[in-house]
Design a protein around this motif. Structure first.
Motif: not given
Length: 384
Positions: A75-78, A203-206, A213-214
């Motif tokens: 959903s983030e990508l969409l 964890v880093e993605w979240y 952050r980018p």
């Protein structure tokens, strides 16, 4: 309708339906912002689900954490520029996760943002409502965060800044160090990482989303497009694949960066050669030889970058390139020393010669480290 007037699913739906839809660009922007708002609502309560999935009572529930994380990633990508490959994957992911999970509202709240990515605004508004209800004790706080998302969206449409992206803002629009939900996340992430190194990506993605952050969306897209059959094999299997994808993607990025640095070094060497007509023959010879070696290294890095972009790179090719770059780094270091010695012996201490010697020394270490990493990756793929 003003942002502060949105306090429930019905008022949110009314706002969504009021978004400008006159042009194709406006419709796409409305879709993107609608999905992103639902996604961010789900992400705010994701730690509630995540914490429960590793808690003492988790064995009594059929948690499917990796499926829920997959849906949130999709959903983030969409919510960005729509990649048509993601749409059918998102629908499949949502169906699979819903079938596999019976943990109640926590799952529904985190799954629904993927379903609404196909622009069903009614479903979207109720997905946000479920997310808010999940944290009922903090309901007002969650609606406040959503109101601020909508305030930003309103400004975007007023200013016709259709390229703006809400994902660059932190989830809570406040000082995260003073945020209770963020504090809870910080205390719980160590338990997530304690499950294994494979969870580090998640964890880093979240945290990138949490703090605005980018994100590396090219990398996230590669992960999202992992074969559904692999996702169905569970977290350990998928996380191992993700680790490989991250490593391969990072190496490809490093190869491109090194190529750019080597191109600059080639220009430096050419400059020294052009200025060396009055210099001793030995310095001219060393400069020309170094220039040839750097040209070969550039070609090797180009080959590495192209191979690493393939879904299934050839480990023997990567191993050959890695071994060559390790050897080339030693050769470059020798040229650096030779140029420095000649400059001292012949009193030719020009800024160009000195700067080039220093650049050669720096590139020697970068090449050695990259060659070693490439070789190790090739071995992990089965290279002898």
């Amino acid at each position: 309708m003003r942002a502060e007037e949105i306090k429930d699913a019905n008022s949110l739906q009314a706002w969504l339906e009021s978004l400008p839809q006159g042009t194709e660009a406006e419709r796409e922007t409305a879709r993107r912002w609608a999905v992103t708002i639902a996604h961010r609502a789900a992400m705010r309560v994701l730690p509630v689900y995540w914490k429960a999935s590793i808690g003492r009572r988790a064995r009594y529930q059929n948690y499917n954490t990796i499926a829920v994380l997959r849906c949130n990633l999709l959903s983030e990508l969409l919510g960005g520029n729509l990649d048509r490959r993601i749409v059918p994957v998102a629908l499949d992911a949502s169906r699979s996760a819903t079938k596999a999970h019976r943990a109640g509202s926590a799952a529904r709240a985190t799954l629904n943002s993927a379903v609404v990515s196909i622009s069903d605004r009614t479903v979207l508004s109720y997905a946000v409502r479920d997310s808010v209800k999940l944290a009922s004790r903090r309901e007002r706080f969650l609606w406040n965060a959503l109101n601020q998302d909508i305030t930003v969206a309103d400004l975007v449409f007023e200013q016709e800044n259709l390229a703006a992206d809400l994902r660059s803002l932190d989830l809570w629009h406040v000082n995260n160090s003073e945020n209770r939900e963020t504090a809870a996340w910080n205390s719980g992430k160590s338990k997530i990482l304690a499950q294994g190194e494979g969870w580090r990506f998640w964890v880093e993605w979240y945290e990138n989303a949490l703090y605005g952050r980018p994100q590396d969306y090219a990398l996230l897209t590669k992960i999202a497009l992992i074969d559904p059959a692999d996702w169905d094999k569970g977290a350990d299997h998928v996380n191992a694949l993700i680790q490989r994808i991250v490593e391969q993607h990072t190496l490809a990025r490093d190869a491109r960066a090194l190529k750019a640095e080597i191109s600059q070094l080639k220009e430096r060497l050419q400059s020294v050669e052009h200025r060396s007509h009055n210099n001793p023959p030995e310095m001219v010879d060393e400069t020309v030889a170094a220039q040839k070696e750097v040209t070969i290294i550039w070609a090797a890095l180009e080959e590495a970058a192209q191979e690493l972009e393939k879904p299934d790179p050839d480990p023997t090719v990567l191993a050959r390139i890695g071994a060559f770059l390790e050897t080339a780094s030693v050769t470059i270091a020798k040229y650096c020393g030779a140029l420095a010695d000649l400059a001292v012996k012949t009193s030719v201490r020009t800024a160009a010669a000195t700067g080039t010697a220093m650049a050669l020394a720096s590139q020697s270490e970068h090449l050695r480290a990259f060659g070693e990493a490439l070789l190790q990756f090739a071995k992990s793929l089965g290279a002898p």
